[in-house]
Design an enzyme around this catalytic site. Structure first.
Site, PDB file in Angstrom:
ATOM      1  N   HIS A 102       0.838  -1.192   0.202  1.00  0.00           N
ATOM      2  CA  HIS A 102       0.174  -0.122   0.051  1.00  0.00           C
ATOM      3  C   HIS A 102       0.731   1.365  -0.051  1.00  0.00           C
ATOM      4  O   HIS A 102       0.506   2.348  -0.400  1.00  0.00           O
ATOM      5  CB  HIS A 102      -0.838   0.086   1.357  1.00  0.00           C
ATOM      6  CG  HIS A 102      -2.073  -1.080   1.493  1.00  0.00           C
ATOM      7  ND1 HIS A 102      -1.712  -1.941   2.259  1.00  0.00           N
ATOM      8  CD2 HIS A 102      -3.093  -1.337   0.772  1.00  0.00           C
ATOM      9  CE1 HIS A 102      -2.546  -2.734   2.285  1.00  0.00           C
ATOM     10  NE2 HIS A 102      -3.607  -2.614   1.261  1.00  0.00           N
TER      11      HIS A 102
ATOM     12  N   ASP B 254      -3.292  -7.917  -6.797  1.00  0.00           N
ATOM     13  CA  ASP B 254      -5.064  -8.104  -7.195  1.00  0.00           C
ATOM     14  C   ASP B 254      -4.993  -7.949  -8.779  1.00  0.00           C
ATOM     15  O   ASP B 254      -5.688  -6.764  -9.108  1.00  0.00           O
ATOM     16  CB  ASP B 254      -5.650  -7.247  -6.456  1.00  0.00           C
ATOM     17  CG  ASP B 254      -5.679  -7.571  -4.984  1.00  0.00           C
ATOM     18  OD1 ASP B 254      -5.647  -8.684  -4.464  1.00  0.00           O
ATOM     19  OD2 ASP B 254      -5.239  -6.706  -4.379  1.00  0.00           O
TER      20      ASP B 254
ATOM     21  N   SER C 153       0.651  -8.976   1.739  1.00  0.00           N
ATOM     22  CA  SER C 153      -0.726  -8.956   1.870  1.00  0.00           C
ATOM     23  C   SER C 153      -1.164  -8.753   3.159  1.00  0.00           C
ATOM     24  O   SER C 153      -0.377  -8.952   4.126  1.00  0.00           O
ATOM     25  CB  SER C 153      -1.369 -10.517   1.413  1.00  0.00           C
ATOM     26  OG  SER C 153      -2.771 -10.462   1.706  1.00  0.00           O
TER      27      SER C 153
HETATM   28  O1  PAF Z   1      -7.708  -3.784  -3.100  1.00  0.00           O
HETATM   29  C1  PAF Z   1      -8.540  -3.623  -1.920  1.00  0.00           C
HETATM   30  O2  PAF Z   1      -8.061  -3.095  -1.004  1.00  0.00           O
HETATM   31  C2  PAF Z   1     -10.046  -3.584  -2.107  1.00  0.00           C
HETATM   32  O3  PAF Z   1     -10.618  -4.606  -2.912  1.00  0.00           O
HETATM   33  C3  PAF Z   1     -10.757  -2.164  -2.847  1.00  0.00           C
HETATM   34  C4  PAF Z   1     -10.071  -1.998  -4.013  1.00  0.00           C
HETATM   35  C5  PAF Z   1     -10.080  -0.969  -1.741  1.00  0.00           C
HETATM   36  C6  PAF Z   1     -12.076  -2.190  -2.927  1.00  0.00           C
HETATM   37  O4  PAF Z   1     -12.719  -2.354  -1.542  1.00  0.00           O
END
Ligand code: PAF
Length: 280
Positions: free
Chosen positions: A37, A150, A185
């Protein structure tokens, strides 16, 4: 950094920001932030005049037997990490602000949602597309960043943006891995030390497939067999799917043409992990 809870507050901030001619970069998350992130946030900081992030564990994308309740949550930790990445606005709504009583609209990206994770998680990508479109309408980003871990989610969002003419640039970001190769993850925190060790079979299997493809192997079955053999060496791993598919349509390949996407989903103990790589 400001934290806003209500959609209308964020929309108000977004419209004022755009009126001033500033570009908004946006990273949607479900919290429990890790380096993956943070890489999106740092790039968003570089690309936007303002950086917005959402933290919302979206109930719509979890099936009834899935881990919505157990999904890791760490708001205080997330706020600290967001601050170090220069986030301007955090949108952390409640479920009832996102889905007020009587909510009945859904976004379905039909074909792309069906294979891979869609096969075992019916309704998952409809839940993702619906919440992401809502978040886009609230945050009004010029650019939104999504991780390639993802991969199917990324493709679904790109398709939704194209199909619905949303004026948003989607920026894919590479998978961030731990030093030993495991893809980062939020769910990795659920792994016991033994499961954490067993999970290394996933990046090992991807590497094995890359090696075979580089050596000139063209039969998908040979590659998939090698991947399955590597994964099932550990009794702790149960395969959900292993697929060699077209990176755009996600349809299974009968002959290895390049680039091809190798996608893996498996349960390590009770924790479902996904990973992928492109065979170029
Ligand atoms: O990848 C994620 O964390 C979720 O699927 C998202 C894109 C925030 C949608 O809830």
């Amino acid at each position: 950094m400001i934290i806003l809870k209500l959609p209308e507050e964020v929309q108000h901030w977004a419209l004022n920001t755009k009126r001033r001619g500033q570009r908004i970069a946006f990273v949607p998350t479900m919290g429990a932030l890790h380096e993956g992130h943070l890489s999106l946030l740092r790039e968003g900081r570089r690309l936007g005049d303002k950086l917005a992030m959402s933290i919302f564990v979206n109930p719509l994308q979890f099936g009834p037997a899935e881990d919505f309740e157990k999904y890791p949550r760490d708001e205080p930790g997330d706020l600290k990490k967001a601050q170090t990445c220069g986030v301007d606005v955090i949108f952390a709504p409640s479920a009832k602000d996102i889905y007020p009583g009587g909510f009945q609209t859904a976004v379905a990206v039909q074909q792309l949602s069906m294979p891979l994770c869609g096969a075992g998680r019916p309704g998952h990508f409809q839940g993702v597309a619906t919440v992401v479109l809502k978040l886009f309408n609230i945050v009004q980003p010029d650019i939104a960043l999504f991780g390639e871990k993802d991969y199917q989610q990324l493709k679904v969002i790109q398709k939704m943006v194209r199909d619905l003419n949303l004026p948003i640039q989607i920026k894919p970001m590479p998978i961030v891995r731990e030093k030993d190769g495991l893809a980062m993850s939020s769910r990795n925190t659920h792994l016991s030390p033994e499961e954490r060790k067993a999970a290394l079979a996933i990046p090992t299997a991807l590497q094995k497939a890359k090696g075979l493809a580089t050596a000139g192997e063209t039969d998908p079955k040979t590659i998939l067999n090698a991947v399955v053999a590597t994964l099932t060496e550990s009794k702790k791993i149960a395969i959900d799917y292993v697929s060699l598919c077209d990176p755009e349509t996600l349809e299974e390949l009968k002959v290895l043409q390049r680039p091809a996407l190798l996608a893996i989903a498996c349960f390590v103990g009770k924790t479902r992990l996904i990973d992928n790589c492109l065979l170029k």
